[in-house]
Design a protein around this motif. Structure first.
Motif, short mmCIF file in Angstrom:
data_model
loop_
_atom_site.label_atom_id
_atom_site.label_comp_id
_atom_site.label_asym_id
_atom_site.label_seq_id
_atom_site.Cartn_x
_atom_site.Cartn_y
_atom_site.Cartn_z
N THR A 1 1.49 100.88 134.43
CA THR A 1 0.77 101.69 134.81
C THR A 1 1.24 103.05 135.32
O THR A 1 0.67 103.76 135.81
CB THR A 1 -0.06 100.97 136.06
N SER B 1 -12.12 102.07 133.06
CA SER B 1 -11.70 101.49 131.69
C SER B 1 -12.85 101.80 130.70
O SER B 1 -12.74 101.60 129.40
CB SER B 1 -11.73 100.00 131.79
N GLY C 1 -6.06 100.29 142.75
CA GLY C 1 -6.47 99.19 141.55
C GLY C 1 -6.90 99.50 140.25
O GLY C 1 -7.44 98.66 139.36
N ARG D 1 -5.69 105.54 141.58
CA ARG D 1 -4.29 105.09 141.02
C ARG D 1 -3.81 103.92 142.08
O ARG D 1 -3.30 102.80 141.85
CB ARG D 1 -3.30 105.98 140.84
N ALA E 1 -6.69 100.15 136.65
CA ALA E 1 -6.21 99.27 135.50
C ALA E 1 -5.24 100.06 134.52
O ALA E 1 -5.61 101.19 134.34
CB ALA E 1 -7.24 98.57 134.89
N ALA E 2 -4.32 99.34 134.04
CA ALA E 2 -3.53 100.09 132.82
C ALA E 2 -4.27 100.38 131.77
O ALA E 2 -4.04 101.28 130.91
CB ALA E 2 -2.53 99.24 132.55
N THR E 3 -5.38 99.67 131.39
CA THR E 3 -6.29 99.97 130.27
C THR E 3 -7.31 101.02 130.56
O THR E 3 -8.01 101.54 129.62
CB THR E 3 -7.01 98.64 130.11
N ALA E 4 -6.95 101.68 131.58
CA ALA E 4 -7.89 102.72 131.96
C ALA E 4 -7.77 104.03 130.89
O ALA E 4 -6.75 104.45 130.83
CB ALA E 4 -7.92 103.38 133.36
N THR F 1 0.99 95.85 130.63
CA THR F 1 0.65 96.35 132.18
C THR F 1 1.08 97.51 132.69
O THR F 1 0.98 97.59 133.97
CB THR F 1 1.07 95.03 132.67
#
Length: 430
Positions: free
Chosen positions: A77, A111, A123, A120, A125-128, A75
């Motif tokens: 970022t 993503s 919202g 950034r 995502a960390a998976t981007a 998670t």
């Protein structure tokens, strides 16, 4: 008898010269409009085309620089901030409109390639793993078409980039991880500690066990290994199957170069400084008072990195043994005992000069082979500096296969196909 004569044809009076001149003026005026229009279309349209090309180069570079930083895990970022900063910094080095206008790029993340792109701070995502850079330059005044009433123009450009396993890549750390088994993780488990011993004999120091010094440039001299540790001579063009030369000896100068990554710098004329050889963003070392050997310290490292924590001897529970400079017994049960090559820099210096120097991509090889070859690339976190004692342990945390896309290690190189096994490198998608 009279003879009839045809009536005399009356001669038309000559046209006034002024009337003829008026007709020529009209023709010239109409011609000028056509000529100006044609020239304007050619010159002003060409100018807009050049401005568009300049802007496209800026956003392409922005997207590639940002994609290199898309290495968030879990998670976390924090890499998105690095990606945004990298992309915008690179874009700002470009200019458009015949190198007269500054370029400012916006950076958004998604993503998937066709997904919804978000900033950034909005919202993302960390998976981007996809980044889009957009920029525009407005107020471009036409040189000739303005005579015909044309207004100012705006040009815009965008680019999307991601990362993909490389067919060839760069390695900047002169180490090789010995493969200990089959599978995508080379026989290791994610977050496993790899502990090796550095021994000093005279002016020599060597790594043993699972991690070896490795000449990745082909130059086996101590100076070459030192330069690679400092980051001045990365080895590029490496690929699966490339040979490496394992080395068991390096000079003490290697130790000083190794420790710069922890913000420890030697004194003396010509010595490395944070401005010439950057440190990591934090020098905080493990094991610490609260996190012992074998525990997952990556999350704590991220926290220390975000706050630019310098090397803190009193919190480091490490080995080598004490020599009067520490206040513990140096066996992992007390505080740091022992000395290190270099003096720790301040938190402010880590913030000013620091970059990712402790997250390293290292070659994986069969250390027992007669001709060791690269079979993959591993992502490691360097946990502690090298001590000056007779013997000292060096600790690393294994973070995974660098080609998997789930590690925080990145690289540069040439993107490959589905069978490539190198670390992930940036590539343009759109």
């Amino acid at each position: 008898m009279s003879t009839l004569r045809a009536p005399r044809r009356l001669r038309q009076p000559p046209r006034p010269r002024a009337a003829q001149q008026g007709a020529v003026a009209i023709m010239v005026g109409l011609s000028l409009v056509v000529l100006i229009g044609a020239a304007g279309l050619s010159i002003d349209a060409g100018r807009l085309y050049v401005a568009k090309s300049e802007l496209q180069s800026a956003v392409d570079a922005c997207a590639l620089a940002a994609a290199r930083e898309l290495v968030c895990t879990g998670t976390d970022t924090s890499c998105l901030a690095n990606a945004e900063a990298a992309g915008q910094t690179v874009a700002a080095r470009h200019k458009a409109d015949l190198q007269a206008a500054a370029v400012s790029a916006s950076v958004t993340f998604a993503s998937t390639l066709s997904g919804s792109y978000a900033a950034r701070t909005a919202g993302a995502a960390a998976t981007a793993r996809h980044v889009r850079c957009t920029a525009q330059v407005g107020g471009i005044q036409p040189w000739l078409m303005g005579v015909l009433g044309a207004g100012n123009s705006t040009v815009a450009a965008s680019a999307v980039a991601t990362t993909a396993p490389a067919q060839d890549f760069c390695l900047s750390t002169p180490m090789a991880l010995c493969s200990s088994g089959a599978g995508s993780n080379f026989g290791y488990t994610v977050n496993q500690w790899i502990t090796v011993t550095s021994t000093a004999s005279g002016q020599d120091a060597s790594l043993g066990g699972s991690l070896r010094w490795a000449s990745i440039t082909g130059n086996t001299s101590t100076n070459a290994i030192r330069d690679q540790l400092e980051g001045s001579t990365p080895a590029c063009g490496k690929a699966q199957g490339s040979t490496v030369t394992l080395s068991n000896g390096t000079q003490q100068g290697t130790k000083s170069a190794y420790n710069t990554r922890f913000g420890l710098y030697p004194n003396g004329a010509g010595a490395a400084t944070p401005s010439t050889v950057p440190p990591d963003r934090t020098g905080y070392a493990y094991p610490s008072k609260t996190l012992g050997i074998g525990t997952d310290v990556y999350g704590d490292y991220l926290s220390r990195r975000a706050s630019f924590t310098p090397f803190t001897p009193n919190d480091y529970k490490g080995n080598p043994p004490g020599n009067g400079k520490g206040n513990g017994n140096g066996n992992g049960n007390g505080n740091a005992g022992g000395s290190y090559s270099g003096n720790p820099i301040t938190q402010a210096a880590h913030q000013q000069y620091g970059t990712d120097r402790r997250l390293i991509s290292v070659a994986v090889t069969d250390c027992t082979a007669g001709t060791p070859r690269i079979s993959g690339v591993a992502c490691l976190l360097m946990l502690n500096p090298m001590g000056d004692g007779a013997t000292s342990d060096l600790h690393f945390q294994y973070l995974g296969n660098a080609s998997s896309g789930t590690t925080p290690c990145g690289s540069t190189g040439t993107p490959g196909g589905s069978t490539s096994s190198g670390p992930r490198v940036p590539m343009l998608e759109q």
